[in-house]
Scaffold this active site. Sequence first.
Site, PDB file in Angstrom:
ATOM      1  N   ASN A  59     -15.776 130.456 -11.839  1.00 13.00           N
ATOM      2  CA  ASN A  59     -14.698 129.491 -12.098  1.00 13.00           C
ATOM      3  C   ASN A  59     -13.438 130.273 -12.466  1.00 13.00           C
ATOM      4  OD1 ASN A  59     -13.005 127.503 -13.076  1.00 13.00           O
ATOM      5  ND2 ASN A  59     -14.246 127.037 -14.895  1.00 13.00           N
ATOM      6  N   LYS A  85     -10.553 129.178 -12.976  1.00 10.64           N
ATOM      7  CA  LYS A  85      -9.627 128.396 -13.823  1.00 10.64           C
ATOM      8  C   LYS A  85      -8.210 128.503 -13.248  1.00 10.64           C
ATOM      9  CE  LYS A  85     -12.810 128.940 -17.611  1.00 10.64           C
ATOM     10  NZ  LYS A  85     -13.046 129.026 -19.046  1.00 10.64           N
ATOM     11  N   HIS A  96     -15.814 119.976 -17.119  1.00  7.16           N
ATOM     12  CA  HIS A  96     -15.674 121.233 -17.856  1.00  7.16           C
ATOM     13  C   HIS A  96     -15.077 120.923 -19.233  1.00  7.16           C
ATOM     14  CE1 HIS A  96     -14.253 125.150 -19.100  1.00  7.16           C
ATOM     15  NE2 HIS A  96     -15.108 125.662 -18.242  1.00  7.16           N
ATOM     16  N   GLU A 100     -12.817 122.220 -20.847  1.00  9.21           N
ATOM     17  CA  GLU A 100     -11.343 122.231 -20.889  1.00  9.21           C
ATOM     18  C   GLU A 100     -10.773 120.925 -20.340  1.00  9.21           C
ATOM     19  OE1 GLU A 100     -10.996 125.985 -18.853  1.00  9.21           O
ATOM     20  OE2 GLU A 100     -11.941 126.941 -20.586  1.00  9.21           O
ATOM     21  N   GLU A 122     -22.729 124.645 -21.224  1.00 11.32           N
ATOM     22  CA  GLU A 122     -21.718 125.590 -21.692  1.00 11.32           C
ATOM     23  C   GLU A 122     -21.335 125.254 -23.127  1.00 11.32           C
ATOM     24  OE1 GLU A 122     -19.395 127.368 -18.170  1.00 11.32           O
ATOM     25  OE2 GLU A 122     -18.454 125.474 -18.687  1.00 11.32           O
ATOM     26  N   GLY A 163     -15.068 131.769 -23.294  1.00  9.80           N
ATOM     27  CA  GLY A 163     -13.871 132.594 -23.424  1.00  9.80           C
ATOM     28  C   GLY A 163     -13.728 133.249 -24.784  1.00  9.80           C
ATOM     29  N   SER A 220     -19.123 133.183 -21.746  1.00 12.18           N
ATOM     30  CA  SER A 220     -19.079 134.642 -21.960  1.00 12.18           C
ATOM     31  C   SER A 220     -20.235 135.396 -21.316  1.00 12.18           C
ATOM     32  CB  SER A 220     -18.979 134.964 -23.457  1.00 12.18           C
ATOM     33  OG  SER A 220     -17.796 134.406 -24.002  1.00 12.18           O
TER      34      SER A 220
END
Length: 254
Positions: free
Chosen positions: A9, A11, A98, A100, A170, A176, A216
């Site tokens: 991904n 992003k 996701h 985000e 996730e 991240g 990560s």
Amino acid sequence: MRKKIVAGNWKMNCTLPEGKKLASEVIHMVEDRVQNDAQVILIPPFIHLTGIYSLIGSVSNIYLGAQNCHQEREGAFTGEVSASMLVSAGASYVILGHSERREYFGETDELLAEKVKFVLDNNLTPIFCCGEKLETREAGDHENLVGQQVATALFELSEDEIKNVVIAYEPVWAIGTGKTASAEQAQEMHAFIRKQIAAKYSQEVAESISILYGGSVKPENAKEIFDQPDVDGGLIGGASLKSKDFVDIVKAFD
Ligand code: PGA
């Protein structure tokens, strides 16, 4: 047998030339050096889909995915992209939910249920993301929360439909941040999700669904995580932007 998948991904990263360079390197290395049958999915920003698709061509085992998709067929939704547009640009997969998107764009599990159904109707495979924030894990409520996310977004689907969903667990606190869930924490949650699916549908359905871990993942930790019996691969953010790191993660299945 469940599909093994490593999805990158990107992003909101990479200009078109940067993205083409990254994709070309990955495609080359996967063709030359990867010994396993994992599916590799490249997930660039929308605007690069056609450009990257033309590089993938007919390389077997490498697929294209998108990072999001609207829940309506077409119409006056300025700035949005539809499922049929993604298919016409070469995408086979689409990430939905996701963290985000949930955090910055207010996506709820009710909305995601609509999106999942709609993309399946349009012959795209959703990669449905779920996962808890740190405070939820610290409160010991992570299984409840993830169980609810999965049930709300997926459990209206028929048996045939849910078999075509890929799930990505996730934990938000691992995305991240450089903090990875331990292999045991990943296995525990994946087994829990699979158990929920078996209870709602059947053991056979639960055994057929690929559940990826994200947060990560790096070349150094990929093997230990992928070796867990209920982990079927990874959804990779940061490390997917470095071709060698990403391919080394794919090689964790060799
Ligand atoms: P990360 O991102 O690998 O950079 O933690 C994972 C993701 O957001 O899918």
